[in-house]
Design an enzyme around this catalytic site. Structure first.
Site, PDB file in Angstrom:
ATOM      1  CG  ASP A 148      33.907  39.361  33.093  1.00  0.00           C
ATOM      2  OD1 ASP A 148      34.764  39.874  32.345  1.00  0.00           O
ATOM      3  OD2 ASP A 148      33.345  39.967  34.009  1.00  0.00           O
TER       4      ASP A 148
HETATM    5  N1  LIG Z   1      36.390  38.668  41.040  1.00  0.00           N
HETATM    6  C1  LIG Z   1      35.618  39.374  40.207  1.00  0.00           C
HETATM    7  N2  LIG Z   1      35.604  40.705  40.294  1.00  0.00           N
HETATM    8  C2  LIG Z   1      34.814  41.405  39.458  1.00  0.00           C
HETATM    9  C3  LIG Z   1      34.044  40.761  38.466  1.00  0.00           C
HETATM   10  C4  LIG Z   1      34.059  39.341  38.436  1.00  0.00           C
HETATM   11  O1  LIG Z   1      33.365  38.702  37.617  1.00  0.00           O
HETATM   12  N3  LIG Z   1      34.857  38.686  39.322  1.00  0.00           N
HETATM   13  N4  LIG Z   1      33.327  41.508  37.553  1.00  0.00           N
HETATM   14  C5  LIG Z   1      33.813  42.856  37.451  1.00  0.00           C
HETATM   15  C6  LIG Z   1      33.210  43.734  36.445  1.00  0.00           C
HETATM   16  N5  LIG Z   1      33.921  43.673  35.185  1.00  0.00           N
HETATM   17  C7  LIG Z   1      33.256  43.226  34.127  1.00  0.00           C
HETATM   18  O2  LIG Z   1      32.041  43.030  34.194  1.00  0.00           O
HETATM   19  C8  LIG Z   1      35.294  44.055  35.097  1.00  0.00           C
HETATM   20  C9  LIG Z   1      35.780  44.993  35.913  1.00  0.00           C
HETATM   21  C10 LIG Z   1      37.127  45.370  35.831  1.00  0.00           C
HETATM   22  C11 LIG Z   1      37.972  44.808  34.931  1.00  0.00           C
HETATM   23  C12 LIG Z   1      39.400  45.220  34.881  1.00  0.00           C
HETATM   24  O3  LIG Z   1      40.167  44.737  34.106  1.00  0.00           O
HETATM   25  N6  LIG Z   1      39.756  46.162  35.787  1.00  0.00           N
HETATM   26  C13 LIG Z   1      41.110  46.651  35.895  1.00  0.00           C
HETATM   27  C14 LIG Z   1      41.060  48.129  36.223  1.00  0.00           C
HETATM   28  C15 LIG Z   1      40.189  48.859  35.260  1.00  0.00           C
HETATM   29  C16 LIG Z   1      39.983  50.297  35.673  1.00  0.00           C
HETATM   30  O4  LIG Z   1      40.509  50.742  36.678  1.00  0.00           O
HETATM   31  O5  LIG Z   1      39.176  50.916  34.949  1.00  0.00           O
HETATM   32  C17 LIG Z   1      41.764  46.005  37.081  1.00  0.00           C
HETATM   33  O6  LIG Z   1      41.038  45.750  38.057  1.00  0.00           O
HETATM   34  O7  LIG Z   1      42.986  45.877  37.012  1.00  0.00           O
HETATM   35  C18 LIG Z   1      37.466  43.830  34.105  1.00  0.00           C
HETATM   36  C19 LIG Z   1      36.112  43.454  34.169  1.00  0.00           C
HETATM   37  C20 LIG Z   1      33.862  43.519  38.789  1.00  0.00           C
HETATM   38  N7  LIG Z   1      34.797  42.766  39.571  1.00  0.00           N
END
Ligand SMILES: Nc1nc2c(c(=O)[nH]1)N[C@@H](CN(C=O)c1ccc(C(=O)N[C@@H](CCC(=O)O)C(=O)O)cc1)CN2
Length: 284
Positions: free
Chosen positions: A228
């Site tokens: 983000d």
């Molecule tokens: N490297 C990046 N990857 C992603 C970004 C980014 O800015 N840089 N944006 C995200 C989208 N997002 C918020 O907008 C977001 C997505 C996922 C998570 C998160 O904590 N995910 C957990 C799993 C959650 C689940 O399974 O529901 C995780 O991955 O452990 C936070 C913010 C898209 N990717």
């Protein structure tokens, strides 16, 4: 004489004569400037330009690039010529929330978004029927504890085979690895469901409710390894109040997310967004 539309975008150290020489180049080649926008950044002393140009039909992308390269080198430009006949090819990624995907598909199908969408990918099977309704290949790429690298490699393979120009994370709730972010640098846009820099992470509406804010919002940004934190392209807000629970904030936020993401994707695909360090310049 037949003509075709092209977009020229460039960024370079700011100095005198840039527009004079670029316009001269275009005049000498029988081109007509249909629209032009520029910005000089006092902080970075960099100059940014976008020109929509009518170009004689005997010119090609290669002929323009080859002819423009010496002038570009003289001014140390980062530059790009874009043929407006080429519709950017989008890969849309989604998880469980489908409102942004649905909105983009309708805008594409109704001609509001001049793109091609050869692929939809998801870590869940939920939107396979929606993709089928629009006749778009759907790739279910589930994530387990130990297959993130393979899953991301498959996403990159699909992007390569489909000659993808832009990856859109339309509420794709998985954090992309540093390697994938590097591979997609400047070619991946995410919609974050908060008014950044507030409430980063996976559950911003609950964070917003707990904080008691009176405005919620959404942010479209380029994807970087730092979650983000990528350069912001577009943001918008909606007013909320004390009587609204997190579910109501989520419902109000959906509409804001759809609008913000659609604007950001459209402007990117019209070559209106230029990177300026960790920020963007948007020639609307
Ligand atoms: N490297 C990046 N990857 C992603 C970004 C980014 O800015 N840089 N944006 C995200 C989208 N997002 C918020 O907008 C977001 C997505 C996922 C998570 C998160 O904590 N995910 C957990 C799993 C959650 C689940 O399974 O529901 C995780 O991955 O452990 C936070 C913010 C898209 N990717």
């Amino acid at each position: 004489m037949q003509h075709n539309d092209y977009i020229l975008t460039l960024a370079c150290p700011d100095t005198t004569g840039i527009v004079y020489h670029v316009s001269g180049f275009l005049y000498e080649r029988g081109c007509n400037i249909l629209d032009s926008a520029q910005f000089g950044d006092d902080q970075t002393q960099r100059f940014f330009l976008r020109m929509h140009v009518d170009v004689p039909s005997h010119e090609t992308l290669d002929s323009l690039r080859n002819a423009f390269a010496p002038l570009a080198a003289r001014f140390h430009m980062d530059w790009q010529w874009h043929d407006c006949r080429h519709k950017p090819r989008l890969l849309i990624a989604v998880s469980k929330a489908g409102h942004c995907l649905n909105d983009l598909l309708f805008r594409w199908k109704s001609g509001q978004l001049a793109v091609e969408i050869p692929a939809i990918v998801s870590n869940h099977p939920d939107f396979a029927p929606l993709a089928a309704n629009y006749g778009i290949p759907f790739y279910h790429l589930p994530l387990q504890a130990d297959n993130k690298a393979q899953q991301e490699q498959r996403l990159l393979e699909i992007a390569a085979q489909e000659k993808i120009d832009l990856v859109v994370l339309a509420r794709y709730m998985q954090i992309l690895s540093d390697e994938l972010c590097r591979a997609l640098a400047g070619k991946a846009i995410n919609i974050h469901h908060s008014f950044l820099p507030s409430f980063k992470g996976a559950k911003p509406y609950y964070q917003a409710h707990d904080r008691g804010v009176k405005l919620i919002g959404a942010t479209a940004h380029y994807v970087t390894a730092a979650l983000d934190e990528g350069p912001i392209i577009e943001q918008d807000v909606a007013r909320v109040d004390h009587a609204m629970d997190p579910e109501t904030l989520t419902a109000i936020g959906r509409d804001v997310e759809c609008l913000v993401l659609a604007r950001a994707v459209k402007w990117h695909c019209e070559q209106r967004v230029l990177l300026n360090g960790q920020r963007t310049i948007v020639f609307k």
